[in-house]
Design a protein around this motif. Structure first.
Motif, mmCIF file in Angstrom:
data_model
loop_
_atom_site.group_PDB
_atom_site.id
_atom_site.type_symbol
_atom_site.label_atom_id
_atom_site.label_comp_id
_atom_site.label_asym_id
_atom_site.label_seq_id
_atom_site.Cartn_x
_atom_site.Cartn_y
_atom_site.Cartn_z
ATOM 1 N N PRO A 241 0.536 -1.296 0.039
ATOM 2 C CA PRO A 241 -0.044 -0.041 0.041
ATOM 3 C C PRO A 241 0.938 1.116 -0.030
ATOM 4 O O PRO A 241 0.307 2.429 0.864
ATOM 5 C CB PRO A 241 -0.977 -0.173 1.211
ATOM 6 C CG PRO A 241 -0.114 -1.177 2.117
ATOM 7 C CD PRO A 241 0.586 -1.837 1.095
ATOM 8 N N TRP A 242 1.934 1.326 -0.703
ATOM 9 C CA TRP A 242 2.766 2.479 -0.890
ATOM 10 C C TRP A 242 3.728 2.184 -2.020
ATOM 11 O O TRP A 242 3.833 1.066 -2.368
ATOM 12 C CB TRP A 242 3.402 2.771 0.500
ATOM 13 C CG TRP A 242 4.562 1.867 0.963
ATOM 14 C CD1 TRP A 242 5.820 1.507 0.131
ATOM 15 C CD2 TRP A 242 4.066 0.783 2.033
ATOM 16 N NE1 TRP A 242 6.312 0.435 0.912
ATOM 17 C CE2 TRP A 242 5.376 0.108 1.864
ATOM 18 C CE3 TRP A 242 3.375 0.732 2.891
ATOM 19 C CZ2 TRP A 242 5.545 -1.002 2.853
ATOM 20 C CZ3 TRP A 242 3.370 -0.201 3.844
ATOM 21 C CH2 TRP A 242 4.462 -0.933 3.868
ATOM 22 N N GLN A 243 4.097 3.417 -2.610
ATOM 23 C CA GLN A 243 5.468 3.384 -3.492
ATOM 24 C C GLN A 243 6.181 4.201 -2.955
ATOM 25 O O GLN A 243 6.373 5.452 -2.569
ATOM 26 C CB GLN A 243 4.898 4.165 -4.695
ATOM 27 C CG GLN A 243 3.811 3.125 -5.723
ATOM 28 C CD GLN A 243 4.798 2.423 -6.856
ATOM 29 O OE1 GLN A 243 5.687 2.537 -6.857
ATOM 30 N NE2 GLN A 243 3.874 1.383 -7.182
ATOM 31 N N VAL A 244 7.462 3.590 -2.605
ATOM 32 C CA VAL A 244 8.598 4.357 -1.985
ATOM 33 C C VAL A 244 9.713 4.286 -3.245
ATOM 34 O O VAL A 244 10.288 3.287 -3.447
ATOM 35 C CB VAL A 244 9.200 3.858 -0.703
ATOM 36 C CG1 VAL A 244 10.391 4.542 -0.379
ATOM 37 C CG2 VAL A 244 8.236 4.010 0.204
ATOM 38 N N PRO A 245 10.182 5.409 -3.757
ATOM 39 C CA PRO A 245 11.088 5.233 -4.984
ATOM 40 C C PRO A 245 12.338 4.759 -4.493
ATOM 41 O O PRO A 245 13.010 5.280 -3.403
ATOM 42 C CB PRO A 245 11.260 6.639 -5.336
ATOM 43 C CG PRO A 245 10.169 7.278 -5.097
ATOM 44 C CD PRO A 245 9.580 6.631 -3.633
ATOM 45 N N GLY A 246 12.837 3.800 -5.108
ATOM 46 C CA GLY A 246 14.359 3.301 -4.701
ATOM 47 C C GLY A 246 14.235 1.912 -4.049
ATOM 48 O O GLY A 246 15.159 1.362 -3.885
ATOM 49 N N GLU A 247 13.343 1.809 -3.178
ATOM 50 C CA GLU A 247 13.170 0.850 -2.247
ATOM 51 C C GLU A 247 13.186 -0.726 -2.843
ATOM 52 O O GLU A 247 13.915 -1.584 -2.495
ATOM 53 C CB GLU A 247 12.074 0.857 -1.247
ATOM 54 C CG GLU A 247 12.233 -0.108 0.091
ATOM 55 C CD GLU A 247 11.791 -1.307 -0.123
ATOM 56 O OE1 GLU A 247 12.481 -2.333 0.619
ATOM 57 O OE2 GLU A 247 10.884 -1.823 -0.790
ATOM 58 N N ASP B 242 22.583 -2.029 12.369
ATOM 59 C CA ASP B 242 22.898 -1.158 11.331
ATOM 60 C C ASP B 242 21.653 -0.253 10.903
ATOM 61 O O ASP B 242 20.738 -0.970 10.872
ATOM 62 C CB ASP B 242 23.815 -1.711 10.408
ATOM 63 C CG ASP B 242 24.450 -0.832 9.457
ATOM 64 O OD1 ASP B 242 24.789 0.343 9.759
ATOM 65 O OD2 ASP B 242 24.811 -1.052 8.282
ATOM 66 N N ARG B 243 21.747 0.885 10.486
ATOM 67 C CA ARG B 243 20.868 1.532 9.900
ATOM 68 C C ARG B 243 21.360 2.550 8.814
ATOM 69 O O ARG B 243 22.244 3.054 8.798
ATOM 70 C CB ARG B 243 20.140 2.285 10.839
ATOM 71 C CG ARG B 243 19.035 3.405 10.510
ATOM 72 C CD ARG B 243 18.480 3.951 11.775
ATOM 73 N NE ARG B 243 17.713 3.359 12.605
ATOM 74 C CZ ARG B 243 16.366 3.036 12.581
ATOM 75 N NH1 ARG B 243 15.626 3.556 11.611
ATOM 76 N NH2 ARG B 243 15.817 2.206 13.602
ATOM 77 N N GLU B 244 20.678 2.433 7.525
ATOM 78 C CA GLU B 244 20.679 3.057 6.432
ATOM 79 C C GLU B 244 19.864 4.003 6.182
ATOM 80 O O GLU B 244 18.551 3.398 6.178
ATOM 81 C CB GLU B 244 21.320 2.261 5.174
ATOM 82 C CG GLU B 244 22.460 1.416 5.429
ATOM 83 C CD GLU B 244 22.420 0.427 4.189
ATOM 84 O OE1 GLU B 244 23.243 0.737 3.217
ATOM 85 O OE2 GLU B 244 21.601 -0.561 4.137
ATOM 86 N N HIS B 245 20.177 5.242 5.990
ATOM 87 C CA HIS B 245 18.995 6.149 5.786
ATOM 88 C C HIS B 245 18.826 6.393 4.044
ATOM 89 O O HIS B 245 19.891 6.553 3.516
ATOM 90 C CB HIS B 245 19.158 7.517 6.372
ATOM 91 C CG HIS B 245 19.324 7.658 7.702
ATOM 92 N ND1 HIS B 245 18.063 7.362 8.589
ATOM 93 C CD2 HIS B 245 20.289 7.718 8.537
ATOM 94 C CE1 HIS B 245 18.334 7.353 9.810
ATOM 95 N NE2 HIS B 245 19.805 7.327 9.769
ATOM 96 N N PHE B 246 17.691 6.229 3.446
ATOM 97 C CA PHE B 246 17.386 6.394 2.189
ATOM 98 C C PHE B 246 16.064 7.418 2.138
ATOM 99 O O PHE B 246 15.372 7.809 3.134
ATOM 100 C CB PHE B 246 16.788 5.245 1.583
ATOM 101 C CG PHE B 246 17.943 4.187 1.436
ATOM 102 C CD1 PHE B 246 18.744 4.212 0.273
ATOM 103 C CD2 PHE B 246 17.918 3.195 2.375
ATOM 104 C CE1 PHE B 246 19.854 3.026 0.255
ATOM 105 C CE2 PHE B 246 18.955 2.220 2.390
ATOM 106 C CZ PHE B 246 20.001 2.186 1.278
ATOM 107 N N GLU B 247 15.992 8.300 1.117
ATOM 108 C CA GLU B 247 14.743 9.127 0.927
ATOM 109 C C GLU B 247 13.577 8.390 1.017
ATOM 110 O O GLU B 247 13.354 7.261 0.095
ATOM 111 C CB GLU B 247 14.946 9.862 -0.467
ATOM 112 C CG GLU B 247 13.815 10.848 -0.601
ATOM 113 C CD GLU B 247 13.969 11.778 -1.943
ATOM 114 O OE1 GLU B 247 13.123 12.178 -2.254
ATOM 115 O OE2 GLU B 247 15.105 11.779 -2.318
ATOM 116 N N GLY B 248 13.001 8.767 2.002
ATOM 117 C CA GLY B 248 11.429 7.890 2.201
ATOM 118 C C GLY B 248 11.327 6.536 2.782
ATOM 119 O O GLY B 248 10.477 5.968 3.285
#
Length: 159
Positions: A23-29, A144-150
């Motif tokens: 139920p979403w669209q996250v570019p790049g995921e 670990d944690r990586e931040h991406f847009e969205g």
């Protein structure tokens, strides 16, 4: 035994799906999912496989189903009748790790067998009918944690 990773995109409210859809669209995921899973055995439930509609290139697909009459329609797709059957099939493959890719029932069954969780935390609270299991902090620690847009991609290791 090969390492077993659960990989999922999970909303704040633990939703992972609504019907056959995310139920979403996250570019790049999805591109990051592809990078993470290429070259590995991919275990998924029948409904997840059918929502994708085909085996994903560069990965060996193992579909879990209790329906003895179900066939994948693709000769290269392996069919398993239980999670242990799927892991046994994966153990015979030259592929690297075993990636569990959904849906909810498959995640619930596999989480006790997993060595790592790779969760794309999506900062939304959509309506849904499929949920990721609770990540118990007594059993799992963020490594670990990586931040991406969205979204954030979070790695958990078994404590």
């Amino acid at each position: 035994m090969k390492r077993v990773l659960l990989v999922a995109a999970v909303a704040r409210n633990r939703v992972i799906g609504r019907g056959p859809d995310i139920p979403w669209q996250v570019p790049g995921e999805q591109a990051e999912f592809k990078k993470l899973t290429l070259g590995h055995a991919l275990v998924m439930g029948r409904a997840t496989f059918e929502s994708i509609g085909r085996p994903l290139p560069g990965r060996t697909t193992i579909v879990l189903t209790r329906d003895r009459d179900w066939t994948p329609g693709h000769p290269e797709v392996l069919v398993a009748r239980s999670m242990l059957d799927a892991l046994a099939k994966a153990a015979t493959l030259p592929d690297g790790e075993v990636i569990v890719a959904g849906g909810a029932q498959v995640y619930a069954e596999a989480i006790s067998l997993a060595s790592e969780l790779v969760i794309s935390e999506v900062p939304l609270e959509p309506e849904g009918d499929a949920f990721f299991p609770v990540i118990d902090p007594a059993l799992w620690a963020e490594s670990d944690r990586e931040h991406f847009e969205g979204y954030d991609r979070v790695w958990y290791e078994r404590v």
